[in-house]
Design an enzyme around this catalytic site. Sequence first.
Site, PDB file in Angstrom:
ATOM      1  N   ARG B 150      25.305  85.290  66.173  1.00  0.00           N
ATOM      2  CA  ARG B 150      24.984  86.571  65.540  1.00  0.00           C
ATOM      3  C   ARG B 150      24.954  87.647  66.619  1.00  0.00           C
ATOM      4  NH1 ARG B 150      21.349  82.708  64.115  1.00  0.00           N
ATOM      5  NH2 ARG B 150      20.018  83.456  65.808  1.00  0.00           N
ATOM      6  N   GLU B 206      19.618  70.471  78.534  1.00  0.00           N
ATOM      7  CA  GLU B 206      18.744  71.632  78.339  1.00  0.00           C
ATOM      8  C   GLU B 206      17.581  71.510  79.308  1.00  0.00           C
ATOM      9  OE1 GLU B 206      17.583  72.293  74.248  1.00  0.00           O
ATOM     10  OE2 GLU B 206      19.521  73.204  73.764  1.00  0.00           O
ATOM     11  N   GLU B 208      14.025  72.130  80.483  1.00  0.00           N
ATOM     12  CA  GLU B 208      12.752  72.463  79.844  1.00  0.00           C
ATOM     13  C   GLU B 208      11.558  72.042  80.701  1.00  0.00           C
ATOM     14  OE1 GLU B 208      12.311  71.449  75.740  1.00  0.00           O
ATOM     15  OE2 GLU B 208      14.435  71.737  75.269  1.00  0.00           O
ATOM     16  N   GLN B 247      25.361  68.811  66.542  1.00  0.00           N
ATOM     17  CA  GLN B 247      24.327  69.785  66.159  1.00  0.00           C
ATOM     18  C   GLN B 247      24.860  70.865  65.220  1.00  0.00           C
ATOM     19  OE1 GLN B 247      22.419  71.476  69.609  1.00  0.00           O
ATOM     20  NE2 GLN B 247      20.963  72.714  68.448  1.00  0.00           N
ATOM     21  N   LYS B 260      20.046  65.387  69.016  1.00  0.00           N
ATOM     22  CA  LYS B 260      19.021  65.398  70.055  1.00  0.00           C
ATOM     23  C   LYS B 260      18.356  64.033  70.226  1.00  0.00           C
ATOM     24  CE  LYS B 260      18.691  70.094  70.411  1.00  0.00           C
ATOM     25  NZ  LYS B 260      18.583  70.901  71.639  1.00  0.00           N
ATOM     26  N   THR B 264      15.845  61.740  75.357  1.00  0.00           N
ATOM     27  CA  THR B 264      15.213  62.885  76.006  1.00  0.00           C
ATOM     28  C   THR B 264      14.641  62.356  77.312  1.00  0.00           C
ATOM     29  OG1 THR B 264      14.608  63.817  73.849  1.00  0.00           O
ATOM     30  CG2 THR B 264      13.421  64.657  75.767  1.00  0.00           C
ATOM     31  N   THR B 367      14.570  75.449  76.035  1.00  0.00           N
ATOM     32  CA  THR B 367      15.385  75.729  77.211  1.00  0.00           C
ATOM     33  C   THR B 367      14.918  77.008  77.900  1.00  0.00           C
ATOM     34  OG1 THR B 367      17.197  74.731  76.022  1.00  0.00           O
ATOM     35  CG2 THR B 367      17.762  75.978  78.005  1.00  0.00           C
TER      36      THR B 367
END
Lengths: 434, 434
Positions: B150, B206, B208, B247, B260, B264, B367
């Site tokens: 967007r 990602e 984190e 995703q 995901k 992890t 992230t």
Amino acid sequence: MTQNSTPRSWVASANGHADFPLQNLPLGVFSNNGSAPRAGVAIGEHIFDLQVALEAGLFDGAARSAVEAMRGGQLNAFFELGSEARVALRSRLLELFSEYSTERGSLEAHGAKLLPLAADCQMHLPARISDYTDFYVGIEHAQNVGKLFRPDNPLLPNYKHVPIGYHGRASTVRVSGTDVRRPKGQTLPAGQTEPVFGPCARLDYELELGIWIGQGNDMGDSIAIGDAAQHIAGFCLLNDWSARDIQAWEYQPLGPFLSKSFITSVSPWVVTAEALEPFRTAQPARPAGDPQPLPYLFDKRDQDGGAFDIELEVLLLTEAMREQNLPAHRLTLSNTRYMYWTVAQMVAHHSVNGCQLQAGDLFGSGTLSGPESGQFGSLLEITEGGKKPIELASGEVRKFLEDGDEIILRARCARDGFASIGFGECRGKVLAAR
Amino acid sequence: MTQNSTPRSWVASANGHADFPLQNLPLGVFSNNGSAPRAGVAIGEHIFDLQVALEAGLFDGAARSAVEAMRGGQLNAFFELGSEARVALRSRLLELFSEYSTERGSLEAHGAKLLPLAADCQMHLPARISDYTDFYVGIEHAQNVGKLFRPDNPLLPNYKHVPIGYHGRASTVRVSGTDVRRPKGQTLPAGQTEPVFGPCARLDYELELGIWIGQGNDMGDSIAIGDAAQHIAGFCLLNDWSARDIQAWEYQPLGPFLSKSFITSVSPWVVTAEALEPFRTAQPARPAGDPQPLPYLFDKRDQDGGAFDIELEVLLLTEAMREQNLPAHRLTLSNTRYMYWTVAQMVAHHSVNGCQLQAGDLFGSGTLSGPESGQFGSLLEITEGGKKPIELASGEVRKFLEDGDEIILRARCARDGFASIGFGECRGKVLAAR
């Protein structure tokens, strides 16, 4: 594994029991008189205490191993043993409780220690839940909800290809009978741009089938669709309580979160695949034009007999109805046949990326609505988002749930020539926000 | 709780150590020589074996209770004890390992039994993770990703009001060093309407911050923002490996799921709030026009000192780079200051609906990208969704991760007048799909 409707039990209350005749024999965890939680089997109005039975020497071989795995008051290790242990235990239970049992006398001699009345017992969660996943396989619900937001295009493009699901909150899954504290949270009032904080004003239920996972898989491995049914330990009813106003404001872009995580209720009894065998049915043919499942989701045997014909019911009992001694109001009468994906497809999909499933994981099916009025599995659908309140015999109206309202889920399987079985209830009463 | 930069340790490798000087003392779970996993403290190149130390009588009082709670090789019960136990243990550890320690001789007499080399040990997950929640508080990441979908309106309307998060998969959280099997799944090829099944072609990392929850709350209760910091046991690095193609096809309407849940990764050491105290900072002022947090998310003390200044780094090492002995390629250099919400706000929000948090729950921050090129915390942002490949010294290019690629996360806290501390690494190497 097929059943015969004729066998009766010497436990009188089992014969013709709405939920727990001899043909059901669901497993659960209970306590009474302040005891530690331990495993039991529902039969009629009684619970068969498996720990007492084990100590009395009633099991040997695979059935004994099955009951030994239940020590500690959680069924996870038993679930992990898979169907062989479950079938061996069932076979021994049928022998013990048949009207022709040669052991009736010795069982009865133990009295209420071995067979307490369920009414004197408290039920607990049957297993330690490592992960809880909520699916969205009720296509009528997906269409009904989709219509509220996208009238011309209710189903998203992935729906008929992907058994959509998301991770739920495991820490707040509770057994039937646990009160439901109305959650507080952020909501965006209609027509405004700034959110407000306060108690949920659009509290709802969701009627779901719960699935208990049996044997799991290692991380990096997948469970093939043809093997998936072997990884399911049993079934329950599940109420995915939902705060619609919180959900509407929070869910973009990562999905529902606090609108669901305040509590999820499950019925206490694990109804086995063996008990449900007579109520298996073919997965309804996909309408013309619908895509066929990708190969990792397709198995002929699963399509031919991997669905279930289980009638699902939701009742509402308000404070005023209790005071006036009015019967509960039926909100929903639906069926598991409205699942677009089978439970085997859910298992195969969940693990296809190498995600590790573990014994005691819980799946929710997603809301199981039918296409017609009277079959909708949530108030969001019944009242069209609060626009069409329902009227109750108490003179009250409801758009969403009020404090004091109790929701009761029930399930029943019936088929000519077979004893009917049920799931027992999944109840929860709404308490005012703190 | 403030620190002094001067104290040194008699453990020579601790002085000036990039990650584990005397001022850090993070907790973890390790094993060596085939032993059962047990708790330890990182100091320089060594691990202080807390079980051996306990048996040697090195602790009493609250510090002893803290170490006793770690028995069994999981830190959950220790986390549950809260900050008092943690501070007492830290205080005793500083005493034991200070260069002025009067106990150096007796400690050294135990040799490698008490202080094995970390290189000889294997690390494990520090706690049993009941629930894992992934937040989305990195506003630069949210904007960068939002722009791809967007361009004119990258942030959704709720972003600056709600600390957005979603439930992740607890069963596949693994400690640093665990290989990452490339997941398979459904994807929708560009320009097509029918999905295909196969190995992920857009595998990403990602960057984190991970947060370990300490004391929890009962279901139905909430943790007030002013108390929230007391419910955090410590911090780690977290790589939220992501399959972008899976995703994109699966995430509507319920959020990320199989994209995901395949794995992890977390760094093994739990860096405590006490060790991070000198690196606390004020939450950056919200830009003019941004809404103020609702009262349940606002606490003056949290705004004044609830953020952290932790430098975060991501490195890539490919198979070819290893063969050519090339140094790892830095993909990201970012900072925890790019969090729009503090960890206290995450805790307060998560529990405001009555959701039960439990000791050992894991949060991911989302992230943590910065606004500039070089600060982006995922390949999705760096390559703009694969449109701008990066070039490596090995002559290779990357849009997304290839088999054999290893991702290494690091963190460093530095401040004039204080010893620098780090988190240790969070590594994972991609293996080909099965």
